[in-house]
Design a protein around this motif. Sequence first.
Motif, short mmCIF file in Angstrom:
data_model
loop_
_atom_site.label_atom_id
_atom_site.label_comp_id
_atom_site.label_asym_id
_atom_site.label_seq_id
_atom_site.Cartn_x
_atom_site.Cartn_y
_atom_site.Cartn_z
N ALA A 28 0.85 -1.19 0.00
CA ALA A 28 0.00 0.00 0.00
C ALA A 28 0.88 1.24 0.00
O ALA A 28 1.97 1.24 0.59
N THR A 29 0.41 2.29 -0.65
CA THR A 29 1.15 3.54 -0.71
C THR A 29 0.25 4.71 -0.39
O THR A 29 -0.98 4.61 -0.48
N ALA A 30 0.87 5.83 0.00
CA ALA A 30 0.16 7.09 0.26
C ALA A 30 0.99 8.23 -0.34
O ALA A 30 2.21 8.10 -0.51
N THR A 31 0.32 9.31 -0.64
CA THR A 31 1.02 10.44 -1.27
C THR A 31 0.49 11.76 -0.71
O THR A 31 -0.65 11.85 -0.22
N TYR A 32 1.34 12.80 -0.78
CA TYR A 32 0.93 14.19 -0.55
C TYR A 32 0.66 14.83 -1.91
O TYR A 32 1.27 14.45 -2.92
N TYR A 33 -0.20 15.87 -1.91
CA TYR A 33 -0.36 16.67 -3.13
C TYR A 33 -0.85 18.07 -2.76
O TYR A 33 -1.49 18.26 -1.71
N PHE A 34 -0.49 19.04 -3.63
CA PHE A 34 -0.87 20.45 -3.43
C PHE A 34 -2.11 20.77 -4.27
O PHE A 34 -2.28 20.25 -5.39
N SER A 35 -2.92 21.66 -3.72
CA SER A 35 -4.07 22.16 -4.48
C SER A 35 -4.18 23.67 -4.23
O SER A 35 -4.20 24.11 -3.06
N PRO A 36 -4.16 24.49 -5.31
CA PRO A 36 -4.08 24.08 -6.71
C PRO A 36 -2.67 23.64 -7.07
O PRO A 36 -1.70 24.01 -6.41
N SER A 37 -2.58 22.89 -8.16
CA SER A 37 -1.26 22.45 -8.61
C SER A 37 -0.51 23.56 -9.34
O SER A 37 0.72 23.50 -9.44
N ASN A 136 9.76 18.41 0.76
CA ASN A 136 10.96 17.62 1.00
C ASN A 136 10.81 16.81 2.28
O ASN A 136 10.09 17.20 3.21
N SER A 137 11.56 15.69 2.30
CA SER A 137 11.61 14.82 3.49
C SER A 137 10.23 14.41 3.97
O SER A 137 9.95 14.35 5.17
N GLY A 138 9.35 14.17 3.02
CA GLY A 138 8.00 13.79 3.39
C GLY A 138 7.90 12.38 3.91
O GLY A 138 8.49 11.46 3.33
N GLN A 139 7.20 12.17 4.99
CA GLN A 139 6.94 10.86 5.56
C GLN A 139 5.45 10.70 5.82
O GLN A 139 4.78 11.64 6.26
N ILE A 140 4.96 9.46 5.56
CA ILE A 140 3.59 9.11 5.91
C ILE A 140 3.68 7.73 6.56
O ILE A 140 4.05 6.74 5.91
N LEU A 141 3.38 7.65 7.86
CA LEU A 141 3.55 6.41 8.62
C LEU A 141 2.23 5.68 8.73
O LEU A 141 1.20 6.26 9.14
N ALA A 142 2.28 4.42 8.35
CA ALA A 142 1.07 3.60 8.37
C ALA A 142 0.69 3.22 9.79
O ALA A 142 1.53 3.13 10.69
N ASN A 143 -0.60 2.99 9.99
CA ASN A 143 -1.11 2.54 11.29
C ASN A 143 -1.05 1.00 11.33
O ASN A 143 -2.07 0.31 11.43
N GLY A 145 1.28 -0.79 13.28
CA GLY A 145 1.99 -1.29 14.45
C GLY A 145 3.50 -1.20 14.33
O GLY A 145 4.22 -1.45 15.30
N GLN A 146 3.99 -0.86 13.13
CA GLN A 146 5.44 -0.79 12.92
C GLN A 146 5.88 0.61 12.48
O GLN A 146 7.06 0.88 12.37
N GLY A 147 4.90 1.50 12.19
CA GLY A 147 5.24 2.85 11.74
C GLY A 147 5.90 2.84 10.37
O GLY A 147 6.88 3.57 10.14
N THR A 148 5.40 2.01 9.47
CA THR A 148 5.98 1.90 8.13
C THR A 148 5.75 3.17 7.33
O THR A 148 4.63 3.68 7.28
N ASP A 149 6.80 3.71 6.75
CA ASP A 149 6.69 4.90 5.90
C ASP A 149 6.20 4.45 4.53
O ASP A 149 6.89 3.72 3.81
N ILE A 150 4.98 4.87 4.20
CA ILE A 150 4.39 4.45 2.92
C ILE A 150 4.28 5.61 1.93
O ILE A 150 3.52 5.54 0.96
N ASN A 151 5.03 6.72 2.20
CA ASN A 151 5.03 7.86 1.27
C ASN A 151 5.63 7.43 -0.06
O ASN A 151 6.72 6.84 -0.11
N SER A 152 4.92 7.76 -1.14
CA SER A 152 5.35 7.27 -2.44
C SER A 152 5.90 8.35 -3.36
O SER A 152 6.18 8.08 -4.52
N GLY A 153 6.03 9.58 -2.91
CA GLY A 153 6.55 10.59 -3.83
C GLY A 153 6.76 11.93 -3.17
O GLY A 153 6.49 12.13 -1.98
N SER A 154 7.27 12.89 -3.96
CA SER A 154 7.52 14.26 -3.49
C SER A 154 6.72 15.21 -4.39
O SER A 154 7.12 15.48 -5.53
N PRO A 155 5.58 15.71 -3.89
CA PRO A 155 4.74 16.55 -4.74
C PRO A 155 5.34 17.95 -4.92
O PRO A 155 6.20 18.38 -4.16
N SER A 156 4.81 18.66 -5.91
CA SER A 156 5.21 20.06 -6.15
C SER A 156 4.04 20.80 -6.79
O SER A 156 3.11 20.18 -7.32
#
Length: 539
Positions: A28-37, A136-143, A145-156
């Motif tokens: 599984a993956t998660a991402t950040y994104y800006f609005s508007p792009s 930059n240095s974006g992290q998204i930690l999954a719930n 039990g292990q705090g897995t970083d599932i961030n899949s990219g660097s938005p702009s």
Amino acid sequence: MIRILLALLLGGFSQISLLLPVETAQAATATYYFSPSTVDVGINQTRTVTLYLSSPSQKINSGSGTIVLPTSLVTGTSVNKSGSIFTNWPEEPGVSGSSIRFAGGLPHPGYSGGSGKILSFTVKGWSEGTGLITLNSGQILANDGQGTDINSGSPSATVDVTRVVSGAAIASETHPNQNKWYSVSTAKLSWSKPSGTSSYSYTLSKPGADSISVSSTNDTSATFKDLADGIWTFKLTTKYSDGKSASSSFTLQIDTVAPSQPKVSIDTQNDKDQFPTVEMLSTDEGSGVDHYEITIDSHEAINSETKSYKLPKQLPGNHAYSIIAVDKAGNKSIATAGKFFINGVPGPVITSSPAFVAILQPIILRGTALYGSVVQLYVDDKQVAEFYVSEYLSPSQERKSDGYAANEEVEWEYSLKQNFASGPKIIFATQTTSEGNDSFKSNSVNVRVLSGWISVGGIIIPIPVLFWLTSLLLILATGLIIFLWRKRSATLQERLVTLKKEVDEEVEELKDSQSNPETKVSVEATKAEIDKDFDKAAR
């Protein structure tokens, strides 16, 4: 040091999650994104950008990162975390130079979805150009039990800063308010000259009329004559030396034609209705009828914005009216004139009045009126008194044991206390019945207030005559007192002389009857004392 602290805090969220039910993530993956792009902002203008998180298939419980701004183009002005999915903030987000650092989380079971708001921030345009807002240095930690970083990219997000130009400000000397109609067919317009302006072009147009256009000019004013009635739009394009342009506009509302002559009718509920209603109708094809000016008997005009107007109380008799329609440009129609009649009750009658009175002397008036009415007295068209007829019956009015009917005519008497200037006065009366109907005027009587006269016991005497009469009476009274005093003194002296003579005779007889020398001496002494007393009294 800050990174170590963040790692510990985020690690804390992971340790807490070990105690909670665990959700596994298979790729599984998660991402950040800006609005508007794409962020379009002008110099010295602001724009808000929002950072979102998308994790459609895996629940997350924390995230962090650093938003980097292209500070050569924009500056960050504020950060707002209202509405964020994160409720815990190990590091409060805020603008620090060119970056916005954040770290936040939320309790179990975490968040999953496609538009989880993290925060929003505002940027202000600084200089022209195009650049990127990055994370930059974006992290998204999954719930999990292990705090897995599932961030899949660097938005702009792309930032495009442009110099915003505005149209010149337009004003009019002849038609200053764009929302108002004017009866002036010549329009004078002027406009400002923003920095960097190279030239202008404009068009003046109205539906159904030929347009007036100028493709290029450096003038900052223009005059247009003989414009037709209607709504004109002046569109001005300001051209800048860098090739940019901006438009502005101004509205002219012109109406030079007066409304039609109003049609008028006067409506009353009955023949004694003292509050008639005026019905008016006029048309105006331009700006429209704004109001009607109603003049009754040459009094001050009344303005009515409606076609139906109830007049204030009108006295009985004939009345003249004049009504004008006025449109929104101030044009006035031809006046409609006419008359109407109020059929009031008969007026009272003044049967007795003095021909003249002295200053401050009451004016005694007698007359007849309805028993239940109120009589108003007027002196030279100004009301000076008002009284209930039932309370001022004349002394000669026969008293009824069973009283009078309200509409029964009786005789009244009223003492009008006055402080009028000298000269002739015209007095008349009106009455208001118990039903509230006003009457016509009574007959008028003339009373002259005499200057330099005074009333003494009901007799009017000129003040100079009163002065001389008073002086004469004082002189006569003084003379009478002197005369009476002198007459009394003479009578007293005469009586004293007679009495003295009688005493002398008695003394002589007494002396002749006395032979004793000592007694004779005593009589002589007594006579001497008596003579002395009489002399003193005579003086």
